[in-house]
Design an enzyme around this catalytic site. Structure first.
Site, PDB file in Angstrom:
ATOM      1  N   ASP A  92     -19.563  -9.659 -20.387  1.00 24.20           N
ATOM      2  CA  ASP A  92     -19.486  -9.548 -19.455  1.00 24.20           C
ATOM      3  C   ASP A  92     -18.422 -10.769 -18.931  1.00 24.20           C
ATOM      4  OD1 ASP A  92     -21.002 -11.741 -17.480  1.00 24.20           O
ATOM      5  OD2 ASP A  92     -22.381 -12.524 -18.908  1.00 24.20           O
ATOM      6  N   ASP A 270     -17.966 -10.741 -12.167  1.00 26.20           N
ATOM      7  CA  ASP A 270     -18.904 -10.217 -12.895  1.00 26.20           C
ATOM      8  C   ASP A 270     -19.572  -9.493 -13.373  1.00 26.20           C
ATOM      9  OD1 ASP A 270     -20.975 -11.223 -14.704  1.00 26.20           O
ATOM     10  OD2 ASP A 270     -22.343 -12.327 -13.103  1.00 26.20           O
TER      11      ASP A 270
END
Length: 376
Positions: A92, A270
């Site tokens: 992430d 992201d």
């Protein structure tokens, strides 16, 4: 909750880069729908995907709404401890903590996943320091510890409590954050920062390739890039902030007309989010050009226009075949989602990353983007 910074030693390459294969799995939304459980999770249907980017940090607490990852599909394996214990994690770029469940966790969500047993690791060093990561649907609480991930001695968070059932159905066991130290919980050092400081990588950058054509072939490479996985040259974009991987967007166009972000806006790249999320007004404008928000399979892809993000003067188109997602069987859905936040911010998730090989350059504070090849 626990934090970890780790890498799989078997994947450490001789030239100082770590290539970690990612496997494309069924998303949580898909898995819940298959099991007839989707309606039992109403709060997850309206994701607060942008809220983590505007959450205040307090000592030992950070906010990281996990609704972001309901549609995330790419997971990779890491190992922790001596001898190594393996876990599947979501890589992430929108967070900085690495956490996996602890053997001491009794929550139902932990019982459905691999749990780290510190008693079996000869290199485990506890600190006794409690940590907490606050999510949109609850919190993950646990203790901070140090252990070996076959690459470095890393601070880890071991979750003892994962309230609710949200995490129960996810494929991954934990999350490995690749953002900046400034947003790490409890002042711990993220894994990639440890690798840089210890000279474990050739270059102070990492790259992500997400295959759109198959469930294998995707990867995260720590310390390098693979030029065979993109076409043309990388376009380098300077960071506008060093918390998340945040950049400036000039405008968003469709059919040569500006439809959103007319005076410029910000975007965060992201990998922990699947969708393309933006301000309500912008998404509504794009949706008007797309038409319906839900589709049957094959209904629309040929007729819909590209959505083009103009970044640093370069056009980065996202075609309909990418932003219209097959969610389940013949059901398709737009990959755009509106977020309610006090800023003109876009979140460029997996829908965008499947189109572009992405290089995250810490040394020069920039992001590189180039069209990804279909198979690498």
């Amino acid at each position: 909750a626990m934090r970890l910074v780790l890498l799989l030693a078997a994947l450490l390459l001789a030239h100082g880069a770590v290539r970690i294969p990612l496997r494309r799995t069924k998303s949580l939304r898909h898995r819940l729908e298959e099991q007839g459980l989707l309606e039992a999770f109403p709060n997850m249907l309206s994701s607060r995907v942008g809220s983590k980017f505007f959450s205040g940090l307090t000592s030992g607490v950070t906010t990281e709404p996990l609704e972001n990852i309901m549609d995330a599909e790419y997971v990779g394996a890491i190992s922790i401890g001596t001898p190594p214990q393996q876990f599947l994690v979501l890589f992430d770029t929108g967070s900085s903590d690495l956490w996996v469940p602890s053997v001491d966790c009794s929550s139902p969500a932990c019982g459905e996943h691999e749990r780290f047993d510190h008693r079996l690791s000869a290199t485990h060093r506890p600190t006794g320091q409690p940590i907490s990561i606050q999510y949109g649907t609850g919190s993950v609480a646990g203790v901070l510890a140090y252990d070996t991930v076959h690459v470095s001695n890393q601070a880890i968070g071991l979750s003892k409590k994962e309230p609710g059932s949200f995490l129960t159905h996810h494929t991954f066991d934990g999350i490995l954050g690749l953002a900046f130290p400034s947003i790490a919980s409890s002042g711990t050092v993220p894994i990639f920062d440890n690798m840089m400081s210890q000279g474990l990588v050739d270059k102070d950058l990492f790259s992500i390739y997400l295959s759109s054509e198959s469930r294998t072939g995707s990867f995260v490479m720590l310390g390098g890039m693979d030029s065979s996985c993109f076409s043309g040259r990388l376009r380098w974009i300077p960071l506008s902030a060093e918390t998340y991987w945040q950049i400036a967007v000039d405008r968003i166009i469709m059919r040569s007309r500006v439809v959103a972000c007319p005076r410029g806006c910000q975007a965060v790249i992201d990998s922990g989010t699947m969708l393309l999320a933006g301000p309500l007004r912008d998404v509504a404008a794009i949706q008007r050009h797309i038409g319906a928000s839900e589709y049957t399979s094959g209904q629309v892809r040929k007729s819909l226009p590209d959505v083009v993000f103009v970044i640093g003067g370069t056009k980065f188109p996202v075609p309909a075949k990418t932003y219209i997602q097959q969610i389940y069987l013949g059901y398709c859905k737009s990959g755009f989602e509106s977020i309610a936040i006090p800023a003109e911010l876009w979140i460029l998730g997996e829908v965008f990353l499947r189109q572009y090989y992405s290089v995250f350059d810490r040394a020069h504070r920039r992001v590189g983007l180039a069209p990804a090849v279909q198979q690498c």
